[in-house]
Design a protein around this motif. Sequence first.
Motif, mmCIF file in Angstrom:
data_model
loop_
_atom_site.group_PDB
_atom_site.id
_atom_site.type_symbol
_atom_site.label_atom_id
_atom_site.label_comp_id
_atom_site.label_asym_id
_atom_site.label_seq_id
_atom_site.Cartn_x
_atom_site.Cartn_y
_atom_site.Cartn_z
ATOM 1 N N ASN A 1 0.838 -1.201 0.000
ATOM 2 C CA ASN A 1 0.000 0.000 0.000
ATOM 3 C C ASN A 1 0.875 1.254 0.000
ATOM 4 O OD1 ASN A 1 -2.488 -1.481 0.251
ATOM 5 N ND2 ASN A 1 -1.921 -1.861 2.391
ATOM 6 N N GLU A 2 0.485 2.248 -0.794
ATOM 7 C CA GLU A 2 1.255 3.482 -0.919
ATOM 8 C C GLU A 2 0.639 4.606 -0.086
ATOM 9 O OE1 GLU A 2 1.777 4.648 -4.938
ATOM 10 O OE2 GLU A 2 2.881 2.843 -5.515
ATOM 11 N N THR A 3 1.505 5.407 0.510
ATOM 12 C CA THR A 3 1.089 6.609 1.233
ATOM 13 C C THR A 3 1.997 7.756 0.820
ATOM 14 O OG1 THR A 3 0.393 5.301 3.149
ATOM 15 C CG2 THR A 3 0.710 7.659 3.490
ATOM 16 N N ILE A 4 1.407 8.872 0.439
ATOM 17 C CA ILE A 4 2.208 10.037 0.089
ATOM 18 C C ILE A 4 2.659 10.735 1.371
ATOM 19 C CG2 ILE A 4 2.214 12.301 -1.039
ATOM 20 C CD1 ILE A 4 0.239 11.220 -3.051
ATOM 21 N N LYS A 5 3.965 10.783 1.584
ATOM 22 C CA LYS A 5 4.521 11.398 2.797
ATOM 23 C C LYS A 5 4.764 12.888 2.633
ATOM 24 C CE LYS A 5 7.479 9.418 5.352
ATOM 25 N NZ LYS A 5 8.711 8.817 5.904
ATOM 26 N N ASP A 6 5.097 13.303 1.414
ATOM 27 C CA ASP A 6 5.421 14.718 1.217
ATOM 28 C C ASP A 6 5.320 15.061 -0.265
ATOM 29 O OD1 ASP A 6 6.148 17.276 1.946
ATOM 30 O OD2 ASP A 6 8.283 16.844 2.120
ATOM 31 N N ILE A 7 5.020 16.329 -0.533
ATOM 32 C CA ILE A 7 5.050 16.870 -1.889
ATOM 33 C C ILE A 7 6.252 17.811 -1.963
ATOM 34 C CG2 ILE A 7 3.848 18.218 -3.644
ATOM 35 C CD1 ILE A 7 2.521 15.551 -3.106
ATOM 36 N N ALA B 1 -6.349 12.194 -1.642
ATOM 37 C CA ALA B 1 -6.882 11.277 -0.621
ATOM 38 C C ALA B 1 -5.753 10.707 0.230
ATOM 39 C CB ALA B 1 -7.666 10.149 -1.294
ATOM 40 N N GLN B 2 -4.649 10.317 -0.415
ATOM 41 C CA GLN B 2 -3.509 9.789 0.343
ATOM 42 C C GLN B 2 -2.908 10.847 1.260
ATOM 43 O OE1 GLN B 2 -0.449 7.603 -1.707
ATOM 44 N NE2 GLN B 2 -1.879 6.786 -3.195
#
Length: 226
Positions: free
Chosen positions: A70-76, A187-188
């Motif tokens: 599963n992927e989670t976006i930690k930072d942009i 959403a992430q």
Amino acid sequence: MYDELKYWYLRDHKLFRTLSMSQLKQLCMIIGFKKAKKGEIIYFSDSETPRVFLLKRGNIKIVSIDEEGNETIKDIIQKGDLFGELELEPDKTSNELAVALTDEVSICSFLLSDFENLMLKHPNLALSYMKFVGLKLKRIKNNYSNLMSKDAKTRLKTFLLDWSEREGNKDGNVISLENYLTQADIAQIICTSRPTATKLIIELEEEGIIQYTRKEINIPNIELLR
């Protein structure tokens, strides 16, 4: 010409403002340069050659992958930001990757060992780096605090407010954002499901807080996000 472009980028970056012209030119000899297209993976955290990266152009997302995939976006990551081995110590236990979000992404990078030697030679640079990374970690901590203490709609509004303040283009009272994020990305970022994120975006549109399209987000009154 190529080294000249690298020189001007480094000179304009606030991290390297304490260095002289000759020091910057020496720096150009050890810095790497890369371009990437949307969707291209730029680095993995378990690389055998750990590096510190500076984003020159475009946007990047840092994605964490758990044991189930599963992927989670930690930072942009935005123009001028640092990413990679920011703690100057490779973490072989993390499973992260950096992915280009926009076309024409340009990155400068140093081998971790070269960057460490650079800071040993230039204490002022080391101090600037500590401040730079400290502010970045503080922002990430605040984002985490928002996720823990606020409901999904408030998290979305807080994210849009932060995004607007960092990248928004103001035209009169309207702030516009280039929308390089999908609803799944959003959403992430706010730690909710895609259907919930879609529902919340529609709610904000109906309330007149945002005007959303796949390419642009307009915010008629930034105070409504506060």
